[in-house]
Scaffold this active site. Structure first.
Site, PDB file in Angstrom:
ATOM      1  N   ASN A  34       6.587 -25.197  38.454  1.00  0.00           N
ATOM      2  CA  ASN A  34       5.207 -25.161  38.804  1.00  0.00           C
ATOM      3  C   ASN A  34       4.777 -24.009  39.394  1.00  0.00           C
ATOM      4  OD1 ASN A  34       4.946 -27.908  37.581  1.00  0.00           O
ATOM      5  ND2 ASN A  34       5.743 -28.600  39.597  1.00  0.00           N
ATOM      6  N   HIS A 121      -0.069 -40.251  39.530  1.00  0.00           N
ATOM      7  CA  HIS A 121       1.431 -39.616  39.968  1.00  0.00           C
ATOM      8  C   HIS A 121       2.106 -40.937  40.832  1.00  0.00           C
ATOM      9  CE1 HIS A 121       4.325 -37.344  42.129  1.00  0.00           C
ATOM     10  NE2 HIS A 121       4.533 -36.693  41.144  1.00  0.00           N
ATOM     11  N   GLU A 167      -6.131 -37.663  39.272  1.00  0.00           N
ATOM     12  CA  GLU A 167      -5.895 -36.246  39.309  1.00  0.00           C
ATOM     13  C   GLU A 167      -6.837 -35.318  38.823  1.00  0.00           C
ATOM     14  OE1 GLU A 167      -1.719 -35.925  37.742  1.00  0.00           O
ATOM     15  OE2 GLU A 167      -1.356 -37.637  38.989  1.00  0.00           O
ATOM     16  N   SER A 171      -0.458 -34.146  35.426  1.00  0.00           N
ATOM     17  CA  SER A 171       0.597 -33.499  35.631  1.00  0.00           C
ATOM     18  C   SER A 171       1.680 -33.423  34.489  1.00  0.00           C
ATOM     19  CB  SER A 171       1.358 -33.916  36.711  1.00  0.00           C
ATOM     20  OG  SER A 171       1.896 -35.349  36.629  1.00  0.00           O
ATOM     21  N   ASP A 196      -6.530 -35.744  43.462  1.00  0.00           N
ATOM     22  CA  ASP A 196      -5.320 -34.874  43.546  1.00  0.00           C
ATOM     23  C   ASP A 196      -5.206 -33.690  42.842  1.00  0.00           C
ATOM     24  OD1 ASP A 196      -2.726 -33.829  43.158  1.00  0.00           O
ATOM     25  OD2 ASP A 196      -1.728 -36.096  43.003  1.00  0.00           O
ATOM     26  N   HIS A 199      -2.073 -29.702  40.544  1.00  0.00           N
ATOM     27  CA  HIS A 199      -1.895 -28.548  39.526  1.00  0.00           C
ATOM     28  C   HIS A 199      -2.888 -27.812  39.320  1.00  0.00           C
ATOM     29  CE1 HIS A 199       2.140 -30.455  38.425  1.00  0.00           C
ATOM     30  NE2 HIS A 199       1.778 -31.698  38.790  1.00  0.00           N
ATOM     31  N   LYS A 229       3.247 -25.531  44.358  1.00  0.00           N
ATOM     32  CA  LYS A 229       3.006 -25.233  42.823  1.00  0.00           C
ATOM     33  C   LYS A 229       2.483 -23.756  42.719  1.00  0.00           C
ATOM     34  CE  LYS A 229       2.872 -30.158  42.106  1.00  0.00           C
ATOM     35  NZ  LYS A 229       4.187 -30.642  41.970  1.00  0.00           N
TER      36      LYS A 229
END
Ligand code: PMP
Length: 373
Positions: A34, A121, A167, A171, A196, A199, A229
């Site tokens: 990542n 997640h 998110e 992910s 979240d 990413h 990441k």
């Protein structure tokens, strides 16, 4: 029966199901990390570490933040992060996992409801398990389903605060949440929105401030931004209203009873935040690479994600791991992802596009994939 037999039996079962995991060394072209902006091994961050050591920044914090562990580097970093992302406050944690657990275990109260996207997640699940609020999932990215879940809770007498956990960039699928609609729903329902941005941070948004950049600073928004990441380090920020930070410091067991992150890492993350603003060309190069990946992978009939995460869904657990092994043999570090990380029957290769590879590697891996699939 020996004392370890139950564990051994479970491992054997995992093996039988083609789901037993082992650690593998990193080898071959990076199509699995990542480290989106290629910062983890960059000269700039190495230099930042050397300079921090030279000026006496300690490696270890020596204790919990509430005791001796609260270093100048933590406080400076949190101020910098709050300013950079446009939030009222920031709290720095040792990992994104710990941060998600802390948020969900601490903030929603008894009588509240957490509704969460089906694909959030594992750390969100872990936090909810520890928390006091009721919880319910809604279908992935389905805002109407989220609204229905809230309405039915209200009808059944729910009168606490609703929390919506999502998110911004998923992910394992690389698709984006409908953040504007979710924010509107939160506003309308008097809900807190927990986003979240693990990413998306560093990859999307102005200066890499993520997909939720324009929601930051609102009183009903809490974001999580990991530093392991795109930022190339480790740790995570929880950003939100000052009350949230204060509450986590006073009531968050994972914060109170844990040794503070390394001040050296805090100093390094600080430099990584500067990189986001000062080196936009990293993000531009990454996006050019993503366009190239989308072009190559759509030729194979895969959907373009426009993100650094490109899933190649195979379905069968064993077959997924076989294809991953074949790619690894050929020098491409592509990893297979199986349940429970993804739903049963949705095992996949998760191709991750970072500045650690170039167009040629992406073309090559797509060509090989085309043959293997
Ligand atoms: N949230 C998401 C969406 C993630 O993908 C991850 C990392 N896999 C985390 C949180 C946890 O972050 P960390 O790796 O910093 O513990």
């Amino acid at each position: 029966m020996t004392t370890l037999e139950p564990l051994e039996t479970d491992l054997w079962r995992l093996g039988e199901a083609g789901r037993r995991r082992t650690l593998r060394p990193r080898r071959g072209h990076d199509l699995a990390s990542n480290d989106y902006l290629g910062l983890a091994g960059s000269d700039r961050l190495r230099q930042a570490v050397s300079e921090a050591l030279a000026r006496g920044v300690p490696v270890g914090s020596g204790g919990s933040r509430l005791l001796r562990g609260n270093a100048e580097e933590h406080e400076q970093l949190e101020e910098q992060a709050a300013r950079f992302f446009g939030a009222k406050s920031a709290l720095f944690l040792g990992s994104g996992y710990a941060a998600n657990v802390l948020i969900l275990a601490t903030l929603p109260q008894r009588g509240d409801l957490v509704i969460h996207d089906d694909l959030v997640h594992a750390s969100v699940h872990e936090g909810m398990r520890l928390g006091r609020a009721e919880r319910t999932a809604f279908a992935h990215n389905d805002v109407e389903a989220a609204a229905d879940a809230l309405a039915s809770w209200r009808r059944s007498g729910g009168c606490g605060i609703p929390w919506i956990a999502v998110e911004s960039l998923y992910s394992m699928d690389g698709d984006q949440a409908p953040l504007a609609e979710l924010a509107a729903l939160a506003e309308q329902e008097g809900a807190m929105l927990v986003i979240d941005e693990a990413h998306a941070t560093g990859v999307f948004g102005p200066d890499g401030r993520g997909l939720a950049a324009d929601l930051e600073g609102q009183d009903n928004v809490v974001t999580l931004r990991t530093c392991g990441k795109a930022l190339g380090c480790e740790g995570a920020f929880i950003l939100g209203p000052s009350t949230v930070r204060d509450f986590l410091i006073n009531r968050g067991r994972g914060f109170i009873f844990s040794t503070a992150p390394s001040p050296l890492v805090a100093a390094t993350v600080s430099e990584a935040l500067c990189v986001l603003r000062e080196e936009p060309e990293r993000r531009e190069r990454l996006h050019a690479l993503l366009r190239h990946a989308d072009r190559e992978l759509t030729k194979l009939g895969l959907a373009a994600t426009g993100s650094p995460i490109q899933p190649v869904i195979i379905g069968d657990d064993r077959r997924t791991m076989e294809v991953a092994s074949e790619l690894q043999e050929l020098g491409f570090d592509v990893r297979g992802i199986r349940p429970p990380t993804v739903p049963a029957g949705a095992s996949r290769l998760r191709l991750s596009i970072t500045l650690n590879v170039d167009n040629a590697v992406i073309t090559d891996v797509a060509t090989v994939l085309g043959k293997l699939l």
